[in-house]
Design an enzyme around this catalytic site. Structure first.
Site, PDB file in Angstrom:
ATOM      1  N   GLU A 159      61.416  77.634  69.693  1.00 58.34           N
ATOM      2  CA  GLU A 159      60.760  76.731  70.644  1.00 58.34           C
ATOM      3  C   GLU A 159      61.600  75.461  70.722  1.00 58.34           C
ATOM      4  O   GLU A 159      61.841  74.824  69.696  1.00 58.34           O
ATOM      5  CB  GLU A 159      59.357  76.363  70.151  1.00 58.34           C
ATOM      6  CG  GLU A 159      58.333  77.455  70.361  1.00 58.34           C
ATOM      7  CD  GLU A 159      56.965  77.080  69.788  1.00 58.34           C
ATOM      8  OE1 GLU A 159      55.967  77.472  70.373  1.00 58.34           O
ATOM      9  OE2 GLU A 159      56.910  76.402  68.752  1.00 58.34           O
ATOM     10  N   SER A 189      56.818  72.334  62.341  1.00 60.90           N
ATOM     11  CA  SER A 189      55.914  73.290  63.007  1.00 60.90           C
ATOM     12  C   SER A 189      54.693  72.603  63.563  1.00 60.90           C
ATOM     13  O   SER A 189      54.023  73.161  64.420  1.00 60.90           O
ATOM     14  CB  SER A 189      55.441  74.402  62.072  1.00 60.90           C
ATOM     15  OG  SER A 189      56.013  74.358  60.831  1.00 60.90           O
ATOM     16  N   ASN A 240      52.110  78.486  67.774  1.00 54.62           N
ATOM     17  CA  ASN A 240      51.033  78.274  66.802  1.00 54.62           C
ATOM     18  C   ASN A 240      49.707  77.993  67.494  1.00 54.62           C
ATOM     19  O   ASN A 240      48.641  78.309  66.987  1.00 54.62           O
ATOM     20  CB  ASN A 240      51.394  77.155  65.825  1.00 54.62           C
ATOM     21  CG  ASN A 240      52.430  77.645  64.815  1.00 54.62           C
ATOM     22  OD1 ASN A 240      52.559  78.844  64.605  1.00 54.62           O
ATOM     23  ND2 ASN A 240      53.167  76.728  64.222  1.00 54.62           N
ATOM     24  N   HIS A 247      62.269  74.642  66.954  1.00 60.32           N
ATOM     25  CA  HIS A 247      61.343  75.291  66.029  1.00 60.32           C
ATOM     26  C   HIS A 247      61.677  76.771  65.874  1.00 60.32           C
ATOM     27  O   HIS A 247      61.462  77.566  66.785  1.00 60.32           O
ATOM     28  CB  HIS A 247      59.911  75.093  66.547  1.00 60.32           C
ATOM     29  CG  HIS A 247      58.863  75.615  65.626  1.00 60.32           C
ATOM     30  ND1 HIS A 247      57.646  76.058  66.059  1.00 60.32           N
ATOM     31  CD2 HIS A 247      58.847  75.777  64.278  1.00 60.32           C
ATOM     32  CE1 HIS A 247      56.934  76.456  65.019  1.00 60.32           C
ATOM     33  NE2 HIS A 247      57.647  76.297  63.937  1.00 60.32           N
TER      34      HIS A 247
HETATM   35  P1  NAD Z   1      60.597  74.203  51.864  1.00 61.80           P
HETATM   36  O1  NAD Z   1      59.655  73.455  51.028  1.00 61.80           O
HETATM   37  O2  NAD Z   1      60.948  75.615  51.469  1.00 61.80           O
HETATM   38  O3  NAD Z   1      61.979  73.384  51.951  1.00 61.80           O
HETATM   39  C1  NAD Z   1      62.070  72.019  52.223  1.00 61.80           C
HETATM   40  C2  NAD Z   1      63.387  71.522  51.654  1.00 61.80           C
HETATM   41  O4  NAD Z   1      63.581  70.177  52.079  1.00 61.80           O
HETATM   42  C3  NAD Z   1      63.407  71.497  50.113  1.00 61.80           C
HETATM   43  O5  NAD Z   1      64.526  72.205  49.634  1.00 61.80           O
HETATM   44  C4  NAD Z   1      63.508  70.022  49.795  1.00 61.80           C
HETATM   45  O6  NAD Z   1      64.285  69.760  48.628  1.00 61.80           O
HETATM   46  C5  NAD Z   1      64.195  69.480  51.030  1.00 61.80           C
HETATM   47  N1  NAD Z   1      63.987  68.042  51.214  1.00 61.80           N
HETATM   48  C6  NAD Z   1      62.856  67.339  51.037  1.00 61.80           C
HETATM   49  N2  NAD Z   1      63.096  66.043  51.336  1.00 61.80           N
HETATM   50  C7  NAD Z   1      64.400  65.952  51.691  1.00 61.80           C
HETATM   51  C8  NAD Z   1      65.234  64.875  52.092  1.00 61.80           C
HETATM   52  N3  NAD Z   1      64.783  63.623  52.140  1.00 61.80           N
HETATM   53  N4  NAD Z   1      66.524  65.133  52.405  1.00 61.80           N
HETATM   54  C9  NAD Z   1      67.005  66.375  52.310  1.00 61.80           C
HETATM   55  N5  NAD Z   1      66.255  67.433  51.908  1.00 61.80           N
HETATM   56  C10 NAD Z   1      64.972  67.218  51.613  1.00 61.80           C
HETATM   57  O7  NAD Z   1      60.041  74.152  53.330  1.00 61.80           O
HETATM   58  P2  NAD Z   1      60.270  75.171  54.545  1.00 61.80           P
HETATM   59  O8  NAD Z   1      59.213  76.191  54.539  1.00 61.80           O
HETATM   60  O9  NAD Z   1      61.707  75.566  54.591  1.00 61.80           O
HETATM   61  O10 NAD Z   1      59.937  74.207  55.782  1.00 61.80           O
HETATM   62  C11 NAD Z   1      60.866  73.293  56.281  1.00 61.80           C
HETATM   63  C12 NAD Z   1      60.460  72.891  57.673  1.00 61.80           C
HETATM   64  O11 NAD Z   1      60.387  74.055  58.487  1.00 61.80           O
HETATM   65  C13 NAD Z   1      59.091  72.248  57.761  1.00 61.80           C
HETATM   66  O12 NAD Z   1      59.138  71.254  58.741  1.00 61.80           O
HETATM   67  C14 NAD Z   1      58.193  73.379  58.187  1.00 61.80           C
HETATM   68  O13 NAD Z   1      57.054  72.974  58.899  1.00 61.80           O
HETATM   69  C15 NAD Z   1      59.112  74.112  59.106  1.00 61.80           C
HETATM   70  N6  NAD Z   1      58.769  75.517  59.319  1.00 61.80           N
HETATM   71  C16 NAD Z   1      58.330  76.283  58.293  1.00 61.80           C
HETATM   72  C17 NAD Z   1      58.015  77.621  58.527  1.00 61.80           C
HETATM   73  C18 NAD Z   1      57.568  78.493  57.386  1.00 61.80           C
HETATM   74  O14 NAD Z   1      56.994  79.578  57.657  1.00 61.80           O
HETATM   75  N7  NAD Z   1      57.808  78.132  56.159  1.00 61.80           N
HETATM   76  C19 NAD Z   1      58.148  78.158  59.812  1.00 61.80           C
HETATM   77  C20 NAD Z   1      58.634  77.341  60.841  1.00 61.80           C
HETATM   78  C21 NAD Z   1      58.938  76.014  60.581  1.00 61.80           C
END
Ligand code: NAD
Length: 721
Positions: free
Chosen positions: A471, A438, A509, A459
């Site tokens: 996006e 993000s 954002n 995204h």
């Molecule tokens: P999260 O913490 O819920 O999940 C992340 C996952 O990645 C975890 O299960 C973790 O075990 C796994 N992980 C970490 N390192 C890893 C690796 N080396 N190999 C494989 N898996 C690995 O996070 P999230 O909220 O799902 O966010 C994930 C991505 O999505 C981020 O880049 C975040 O910026 C983006 N995002 C989040 C949102 C939101 O509202 N949460 C919205 C849009 C985008």
């Protein structure tokens, strides 16, 4: 069978030896059949021909599998709006008179409905004596006019209540929901639901039987009369339906209550009088600004559906079609993205280094993918089907052989760079790699890749199941091939992809942050959180900004705020309130406390009022209070968003100005009835925006008119084309 030539472009007339004529529609230059001017003229010409030598019966059918008629030609409607009320009434009357020729003809008529049968298409079918639908999953009948701020204007509000009853007619037209063939049969909307292979044959047989037993004549006379509705039933319908409609629309959409009134008034009189009521109501609604906004939103969505995301159509045509995708990271977002893939029929590889996270995620993904809205539970057979297509693994080796990897791991640039480099080592040279980051610039994440041309941002928004926008972020080295492949893939997932350039906060954002920031400043001036949220909701947002902070998570918001304030600190300072709340362990809904208190934790936790302990933190950073009328609240929240959108356009971040409105509607839930952010600005007018900013400019650069705004104000040009 003889085919009667008639110089018609949209339909063929086939006369069979048994005395039945088939009118077979295939409207050229459209993906679906639409009731274009030409299709209506051809229908009129065909009916003229049939009047000369009336057949035993007429079958109306489409030559396009999966598409009976998708509705009227909306471009024509947009032009009619400009022509004024009499032109709109006339267009309704003419269309209805044409369809009336079917319901008053010397021969019996039946519509064979396979695929979409929407809007004017359903009204055409309703004008026939009988309807036979196919039991194919693609068959969908409905009146989506309400979604454009309109009501059915070619007899829908007249015929539906007479056929299925006023209550179900209101429900169907005011919700805009579709139903399949068997549901249509249950409610009496169609007379039979049969397999596609025997539909025409069954329709002819049914028509012959109903002609002989006189039921067609009886139905024709019933359809011409008023509907008997006792006063208690009427009052019940009026009060419960009106309350339900108000609950659903928040009073912002004029069409649903107008539909209720039109159906009630039209049911009380004969069909002729009901038709006049319908035309007048349609013309009134079509002239409303809400209908204008919704039609424009439809038009920009339609442009987006046709847009391959790159300038060169040849590159788009040659882009790889993704068949075997993988998602890396099974957290909140990865799970949502995986679910979406399964629901869209893709096989999927899902990787997470944390085996526990994976074990927890898989059953939730399968349950959600198999969720059946109608029964309100997961369908076990569908879940089993999804399970056979989902392969979960704890190592990236499982990604060998996939053609797209969507990385969605923890939002840390070092972790992401490592994971992306590891992915590149495992996959083939043609595999497209995307990141769901993000905040991290795509150029920075691409730095460690051997082939950054195949890499871009993809995204998604939280929650993935509700938020339609994706996006597609083009990094400095991203190729057109990559962009086109990801855009097409997002569309196959049922999403709305918008291609944007690499810039802090990308598009959404970037526009959201001034809104959240301003809400934080208002809190510091002593405006109660509930009041800020109420003002935003009354404006039409699904959540207020303080509620949104808590939903997104204050830690996430803090990090995103840092990135944006580093880039645009002159107008978006990182608020000290957010890190102070994070430090106090108040991360929002997920921890049961943020600005608000919650009963429970996690995404389904219920709000339990503003938390005084958050108030104490805010008080530490208090600003002097200012004038806070409700109007000023709205200006403070939304004008900085508008200014940021104008800067985004100046920087060429989007390929089309319409993308800004599409993005805020589909990612933030910005009210569609306002047409999007820029359309809202146009509803005020640029000069008025400048005037409203005047008392706010002392707040800093964030409230100062940009050169583009001043230019629009002096020229009077709208922000939207
Ligand atoms: P999260 O913490 O819920 O999940 C992340 C996952 O990645 C975890 O299960 C973790 O075990 C796994 N992980 C970490 N390192 C890893 C690796 N080396 N190999 C494989 N898996 C690995 O996070 P999230 O909220 O799902 O966010 C994930 C991505 O999505 C981020 O880049 C975040 O910026 C983006 N995002 C989040 C949102 C939101 O509202 N949460 C919205 C849009 C985008």
């Amino acid at each position: 069978m003889t085919v009667i030539p008639g110089g018609l472009r949209t339909l063929a007339i086939e006369r069979a030896a048994d005395g039945f004529v088939r009118l077979v529609f295939q409207v050229p230059d459209h993906r679906h059949n639409v009731l274009s001017r030409e299709a209506l003229e051809d229908l009129a010409a065909a009916l003229d021909l049939l009047d000369g030598a009336p057949p035993t019966g007429v079958v109306i059918v489409s030559a396009r599998p999966g598409s009976f008629f998708a509705g009227a030609d909306l471009q024509r409607l947009a032009a009619l709006r400009d022509a004024g009320q009499p032109a709109l009434v006339d267009a309704c009357d003419r269309g209805r008179r044409l369809f009336d020729r079917l319901s008053t003809s010397a021969y019996a008529t039946v519509a064979v409905i396979d695929g979409v049968c929407l809007g004017g298409g359903l009204e055409l079918a309703l004008a026939c004596d009988l309807r036979v639908a196919t039991d194919e999953p693609h068959t969908a009948l409905g009146c989506p006019e309400v979604k454009l701020g309109l009501l059915p204007g070619w007899g829908g509000t007249v015929r539906l209540p007479r056929l299925i009853g006023p209550g179900p007619a209101v429900e169907m037209t005011a919700s805009g929901e579709t139903c399949d063939g068997s549901a249509a049969e249950r409610m009496g909307l169609v007379d039979a639901c049969v397999p596609a292979g025997v539909a025409v044959e069954s329709a002819i047989r049914l028509l012959a039987i109903r002609r002989r037993d006189g039921s067609i004549e009886r139905r024709r006379s019933r359809m011409a009369e008023a509907v008997t509705l006792d006063p208690v039933e009427r009052e019940f319908l009026e009060s419960t339906a009106a309350a339900a409609i108000l609950g659903r629309t928040g009073g912002h959409y004029p069409a649903p209550p107008a539909i209720l009134q039109t159906i009630l008034a039209g049911s009380a009189v004969d069909a002729r009088a009901a038709a006049r009521i319908e035309s007048a109501a349609f013309a009134r609604l079509a002239a409303t600004p809400v209908a204008g906004n919704l039609l424009r939103v439809f038009a920009i969505g339609d442009r987006n559906r046709r847009d391959p995301g790159v300038a060169d159509p040849l590159v788009a045509a040659a882009a790889p079609v993704i068949a075997n995708p993988a998602v890396v990271g099974a957290g909140i977002m990865g799970s949502g993205i995986a679910t979406r893939h399964l629901r869209s029929g893709f096989p999927l590889v899902l990787v997470d280094i944390d085996e526990q996270a994976l074990t927890a995620a898989v059953p939730c993904i399968l349950d959600e993918a198999a969720w059946d809205r109608r029964s309100g539970s997961a369908d076990p057979t569908a879940a089993l089907g999804h399970a056979t297509r989902l392969r979960s693994a704890a190592t990236l080796a499982s990604c060998a052989g996939v053609d797209l990897v969507i990385e969605s791991v923890t939002e840390r640039p070092d972790v992401k760079q490592q994971v992306l480099a590891d992915i590149e080592r495992v996959v083939g040279p043609d595999t497209v790699i995307a990141t769901n980051t993000s905040t991290n610039p795509i150029g920075r994440l691409a730095a460690g890749l051997e082939a950054p041309a195949r890499f871009c941002g993809m995204h998604f928004f939280n929650p993935v199941r509700w938020m339609m926008l994706v996006e597609v972020v083009r990094g400095p080295a991203t190729s057109d091939r990559t962009v086109a492949a990801v855009v097409a893939h997002a569309k196959r997932l049922g999403k709305v992809p918008v291609v944007v350039s690499d810039s802090p906060g990308f598009l959404v954002n970037r526009i959201l942050m001034p809104y959240l920031h301003e809400a934080g400043e208002l809190l510091r001036e002593g405006v109660p959180a509930e009041r800020i949220d109420r003002a935003a909701r009354a404006f039409g947002m699904p959540l207020g900004p303080i509620e949104l902070y808590d939903m997104v998570g204050l830690d996430t918001a803090f990090y995103a705020g840092l990135v944006l304030s580093a880039a645009f600190g002159d107008r978006i300072e990182a608020s000290p309130v957010i890190p102070a709340l994070v430090k106090a362990g108040r991360l929002g809904r997920k921890t049961g406390a943020g600005f608000y208190r919650y009963a429970g934790t996690g995404p389904h936790a219920r709000p339990a009022g503003f938390d005084d302990r958050a108030g104490e933190v805010i008080a530490r950073y208090a600003h002097p209070p200012r004038d806070t009328s409700d109007r000023v609240l709205v200006d403070r929240l939304f004008l900085p968003m508008l200014l940021e959108a104008l800067r985004v356009i100046d920087e060429g971040l989007v390929r089309d100005v319409g993308d800004v409105d599409l993005a805020v509607i589909h990612a933030l839930g910005f009210p569609a009835f306002r047409g999007g952010l820029l359309a809202w600005g146009d509803s005020l007018g640029a000069a008025e925006v400048v005037r409203r900013l005047e008392p706010l400019v002392d707040l800093g650069l964030r409230m100062q008119p940009t050169p583009r705004l001043l230019d629009h104000a002096s020229s009077g040009r709208p922000f939207t084309p």
